[in-house]
Design a protein around this motif. Structure first.
Motif, short mmCIF file in Angstrom:
data_model
loop_
_atom_site.label_atom_id
_atom_site.label_comp_id
_atom_site.label_asym_id
_atom_site.label_seq_id
_atom_site.Cartn_x
_atom_site.Cartn_y
_atom_site.Cartn_z
N ASP A 134 0.82 -1.21 0.00
CA ASP A 134 0.00 0.00 0.00
C ASP A 134 0.86 1.26 0.00
OD1 ASP A 134 -2.89 0.66 -0.02
OD2 ASP A 134 -2.32 1.90 1.68
N SER A 169 -5.21 -0.37 1.88
CA SER A 169 -6.35 0.44 1.43
C SER A 169 -6.26 1.90 1.83
CB SER A 169 -7.69 -0.10 1.96
OG SER A 169 -7.65 -1.45 2.28
N SER A 173 -4.47 2.05 -2.17
CA SER A 173 -5.78 1.44 -2.50
C SER A 173 -5.72 -0.08 -2.58
CB SER A 173 -6.33 1.98 -3.83
OG SER A 173 -6.08 3.35 -3.98
N LYS A 175 -6.33 -3.83 -1.73
CA LYS A 175 -7.40 -4.58 -1.07
C LYS A 175 -6.81 -5.71 -0.22
CE LYS A 175 -11.51 -7.23 -2.44
NZ LYS A 175 -12.40 -7.54 -3.56
#
Ligand SMILES: *Cc1c(COP(=O)(O)O)cnc(C)c1O
Length: 371
Positions: A134, A169, A173, A175
């Motif tokens: 991330d 996240s 972004s 997941k």
């Protein structure tokens, strides 16, 4: 003026609904052997809200800012506190003074925390953050992570390594899924082998990781989630449980003007109050309502939603929000108070300003609306 008169804009917090969200989420987590750190930064750690978290069975109350940790302590709340923004070197003294545990990703800061904990005669708990893509905080290199863990374990006597964690996240972004959660568990095993004992916690992220607990896909060794948004708003992108309240917070604002005007600005177009070129749609003459709240209160108008069907947000400046009310023109007049749903992105601003009054419903205090 009476003591309990409302001042608008106002945010009403339903503490009972929030408590029910917490209880339901914690129950699901516990069913999967996952503990919860309750993250209160989204509501600026308002003491009434923190108290509900502190009495709900969370393992830690967590926030990102020292000033919020201080206000929690000043409110007399004695839950174990976790600092979840990796600390500045310049705030190490307060980190040790005000929190019981912190997330860490830099060995220089870790050394400073150990020295300060020694000075304060404390054992400070640390969780090492791992970056799994991330690209916000966390060790990137597995070897560097293991070395830091071994040094904490063997040499930094005023620290206790309680586990490893990941954040997803946020910037990138990314997941949470089986692949990155298993990557986390596998790095945790490397740390455990190197230090020769099991870690207390493997923390698999924030609200966006709750979905994996609910659908039963979270690897069983992941045993701590840090939950904020899904408690406060009852949902998070990609996860809309049927058992949570989505209306814990109600934003209320007062209409200060309501009249027919053209929908296309009249005159020579330049830029708006924020220096932006804006597109305006010409829909002819329409009824517009102006409410006395603006971007200074809630950030961006796309993050608030009128509850009355037919009311549409056209735009906002610092102190005004402009609504199209043509569809409900007979139902709205000056002095009316309109209600809005708020998203997390607006809540962080609404709860963090003197300009917005906060009132509470329910909770242990039962300040009003007793039932
Ligand atoms: C803000 C934050 C959380 C909580 O995030 P939510 O989306 O509100 O659940 C968890 N961990 C860290 C490191 C954070 O900064």
């Amino acid at each position: 003026m009476t003591a309990n008169q409302n001042h608008y804009p106002l945010v009403e917090v339903d503490l009972d609904k929030m408590q029910e969200n917490l209880a339901a989420l914690i129950e699901r987590c516990h069913d999967s052997s996952v503990e919860v750190a309750g993250v209160v930064k989204g509501a600026t750690a308002l003491p009434e809200i923190v108290r509900v978290f502190a009495h709900s069975g969370v393992r830690f109350v967590a926030t990102s800012r020292i000033d919020q940790l201080r206000s929690i302590r000043n409110a007399g709340i004695d839950a174990p506190l976790m600092l979840i923004r990796v600390p500045m070197l310049s705030e190490v003294e307060e980190v040790v003074l005000l929190s019981d545990a912190s997330l860490q990703s830099d060995i220089t800061v870790i050394h400073a925390i150990n020295a300060e904990a020694k000075r304060q005669e404390k054992i400070h708990q640390v969780m090492l953050m791992i970056d799994l893509g991330d690209l916000r905080e966390g060790f990137w290199d597995a070897e560097e992570l293991v070395d830091a863990a071994v040094e904490i374990e063997r040499e930094l006597k005023n620290l206790r390594l309680i586990g490893v964690g990941v954040n997803l996240s946020c910037y990138g972004s990314i997941k949470p899924n089986k692949r990155n959660m298993q990557g986390l568990v596998s790095l945790a095993s490397d740390v455990e082998k190197a230090i020769g004992r099991p870690l207390e916690y493997i923390s698999g992220g924030a609200s966006t990781s709750m979905r994996m607990v609910l659908d039963g896909t979270m690897p069983y060794r992941v045993n701590l989630l840090r939950l904020g948004e899904i408690v406060l708003t009852g949902q998070i992108y990609g996860c809309y449980p049927e058992f949570t309240h989505k209306d814990v917070f109600t934003l209320k604002a007062e209409v200060v003007e309501c009249r027919d005007k053209p929908s296309f600005p009249v005159g020579e177009l330049t830029v708006d109050a924020f220096g932006k070129h804006t597109h305006y749609e010409d829909r002819g003459i329409r009824r517009r309502a102006l409410v006395a709240m603006g971007r200074v209160d809630y950030g961006n108008p796309i993050d608030i939603t009128p509850r009355m069907p037919g009311v549409e947000i056209l735009g906002a400046s610092s102190d005004h929000t402009i609504l199209d009310v043509e569809a409900v023109k007979d139902d709205i007049k000056v002095g009316d108070v309109l209600e809005f749903n708020v998203s997390y992105a607006s809540l962080v601003y609404l709860t963090n300003t003197q300009s917005v009054q906060i009132t509470y419903r329910g909770g242990a205090g039962k300040s009003f609306n007793k039932v």
